[in-house]
Write an enzyme that holds these catalytic residues in place. Sequence first.
Site, short mmCIF file in Angstrom:
data_model
loop_
_atom_site.label_atom_id
_atom_site.label_comp_id
_atom_site.label_asym_id
_atom_site.label_seq_id
_atom_site.Cartn_x
_atom_site.Cartn_y
_atom_site.Cartn_z
N ILE A 32 0.83 -1.21 0.00
CA ILE A 32 0.00 0.00 0.00
C ILE A 32 0.87 1.26 0.00
O ILE A 32 0.56 2.24 -0.68
CB ILE A 32 -0.94 -0.04 1.23
N TYR A 181 -1.46 -8.29 16.60
CA TYR A 181 -1.45 -7.38 15.43
C TYR A 181 -2.62 -6.40 15.53
O TYR A 181 -2.44 -5.18 15.41
CB TYR A 181 -1.54 -8.18 14.13
N LYS A 185 -2.53 -2.23 15.85
CA LYS A 185 -3.22 -1.28 14.97
C LYS A 185 -4.18 -0.40 15.78
O LYS A 185 -4.32 0.79 15.50
CB LYS A 185 -3.97 -2.01 13.86
N1 LIG Z 1 -3.17 -5.25 3.31
C1 LIG Z 1 -4.26 -5.15 4.07
O1 LIG Z 1 -5.30 -5.77 3.79
C2 LIG Z 1 -4.27 -4.25 5.26
C3 LIG Z 1 -5.46 -4.20 6.03
C4 LIG Z 1 -5.51 -3.34 7.13
C5 LIG Z 1 -4.41 -2.54 7.43
N2 LIG Z 1 -3.26 -2.64 6.70
C6 LIG Z 1 -2.12 -1.79 7.08
O2 LIG Z 1 -1.64 -1.13 5.91
C7 LIG Z 1 -0.23 -0.91 6.02
C8 LIG Z 1 0.48 -1.46 4.80
O3 LIG Z 1 0.13 -2.84 4.66
P1 LIG Z 1 0.60 -3.69 3.38
O4 LIG Z 1 -0.42 -4.74 3.18
O5 LIG Z 1 0.99 -2.80 2.28
O6 LIG Z 1 1.92 -4.40 3.98
P2 LIG Z 1 3.22 -4.93 3.23
O7 LIG Z 1 2.97 -5.14 1.79
O8 LIG Z 1 3.69 -6.08 4.06
O9 LIG Z 1 4.25 -3.73 3.38
C9 LIG Z 1 4.68 -3.35 4.66
C10 LIG Z 1 5.70 -2.25 4.54
O10 LIG Z 1 6.15 -1.93 5.87
C11 LIG Z 1 7.57 -1.95 5.86
N3 LIG Z 1 8.17 -2.23 7.16
C12 LIG Z 1 8.00 -3.31 7.95
N4 LIG Z 1 8.78 -3.22 9.05
C13 LIG Z 1 9.47 -2.05 8.95
C14 LIG Z 1 10.43 -1.40 9.74
N5 LIG Z 1 10.91 -1.94 10.87
N6 LIG Z 1 10.91 -0.19 9.35
C15 LIG Z 1 10.46 0.37 8.20
N7 LIG Z 1 9.57 -0.22 7.37
C16 LIG Z 1 9.08 -1.42 7.74
C17 LIG Z 1 7.92 -3.02 4.84
O11 LIG Z 1 9.28 -2.91 4.49
P3 LIG Z 1 10.12 -4.22 3.99
O12 LIG Z 1 9.77 -4.37 2.55
O13 LIG Z 1 11.53 -3.83 4.25
O14 LIG Z 1 9.65 -5.38 4.82
C18 LIG Z 1 6.94 -2.66 3.74
O15 LIG Z 1 7.41 -1.56 3.01
C19 LIG Z 1 0.19 -1.59 7.32
O16 LIG Z 1 0.24 -0.62 8.33
C20 LIG Z 1 -0.94 -2.57 7.61
O17 LIG Z 1 -1.08 -2.83 8.99
C21 LIG Z 1 -3.17 -3.48 5.63
#
Ligand SMILES: NC(=O)c1ccc[n+]([C@@H]2O[C@H](COP(=O)([O-])OP(=O)(O)OC[C@H]3O[C@@H](n4cnc5c(N)ncnc54)[C@H](OP(=O)(O)O)[C@@H]3O)[C@@H](O)[C@H]2O)c1
Length: 316
Positions: A32, A181, A185
């Site tokens: 995202i 988790y 959040k």
């Molecule tokens: N996808 C969903 O359905 C969903 C639903 C509800 C909420 N969310 C929220 O939306 C946000 C993005 O989710 P996503 O699905 O895009 O997740 P994602 O594809 O797993 O991407 C997560 C991002 O966070 C980074 N990250 C993790 N640990 C980190 C650290 N210690 N320092 C800096 N960056 C770090 C990752 O970097 P690396 O590439 O280095 O690991 C990656 O860029 C999150 O906050 C998640 O909780 C997502």
Amino acid sequence: MSSVSRRRTWNVHRLPPAEGRIFLITGGNAGIGYFAAEQLAATGAVVVLGSRDAAKADAAMASIRSHVAGANVRHLQLDLADLSSLKTAVDSLDLDHLDAVVYNAGVALDDPPRRETEDGHELMFGTNHLGHFALTQWPAPLLSAAPAGRIVTVGSFAARSERLDLGDLQSARDYRPKRTYGRSKLAQMCFGFELDRRLRGVGSTVLSVVAHPGGALDSLTPSRPPVHVTTPGERLRGLPTGLLVQGKDAGAWPAVRAVLDPEVRGGQLWGPRVFGLRGTPRCETVPSHMTDPAVAARLWAASGELADTDPHLGFR
Ligand SMILES: NC(=O)c1ccc[n+]([C@@H]2O[C@H](COP(=O)([O-])OP(=O)(O)OC[C@H]3O[C@@H](n4cnc5c(N)ncnc54)[C@H](OP(=O)(O)O)[C@@H]3O)[C@@H](O)[C@H]2O)c1
């Protein structure tokens, strides 16, 4: 003309121009966060990708440049799991103001064992909540120097059914990954709403807004090789779920609107229109357990102690 008739319909594919503005997105190298960066780069703004991995950030920036002519993107080395590194990271930005920061980076673990950051904090609470909480104090002066700075915290529908255990914020006694988790959040969202109250209290020009992406799956996400590739088979298998949820490109829409829309106010919650799971962004009613001032005050105090921060997080 009334203010309602002046209000224009938000079009996620035709964003207002934002030349001269600077936005930072944590975790802007993937998922995202990547799509939020790509969409914001198309407005003409400078977009800074906060990423702990320089190679992934380079790939993301190359992809954005290939999709957005003239994109102005930069990388900030940022590891939210290493709290002592955050000040140096933000100092290296070398900026005189910052128009918005999106607290998007996140870790979601599916299985035990319980893991910890180098600082000894439970990994999801430590990264998702404490990392962003502690980060806030460093860009605070830059956000205050912008005409109308914004902090956009990315929460989750997973937080709706959770309640914080203030006696065990780091799940030391009872660790269940999905619950931990969801609580991490919820902590982020409580923080976002409490920050709004505190910013208003000190008369700050900075807004704190909370957004959530609904359900955003990789299989429904357009390919951006090498950042992300969805094979035709994955796309086909993902089609039925598309009735309920969406791709990460659409998952970025609420946060992007929270950054750009001049109508957005501090303390609002933005999420997808259809059951809060998919669709264009709309302002949602904030669940009362996310704005309980007593819970938020205790969370703030505990987070400040754990992360050893200035109690005002740089906003006075
Ligand atoms: N996808 C969903 O359905 C969903 C639903 C509800 C909420 N969310 C929220 O939306 C946000 C993005 O989710 P996503 O699905 O895009 O997740 P994602 O594809 O797993 O991407 C997560 C991002 O966070 C980074 N990250 C993790 N640990 C980190 C650290 N210690 N320092 C800096 N960056 C770090 C990752 O970097 P690396 O590439 O280095 O690991 C990656 O860029 C999150 O906050 C998640 O909780 C997502």
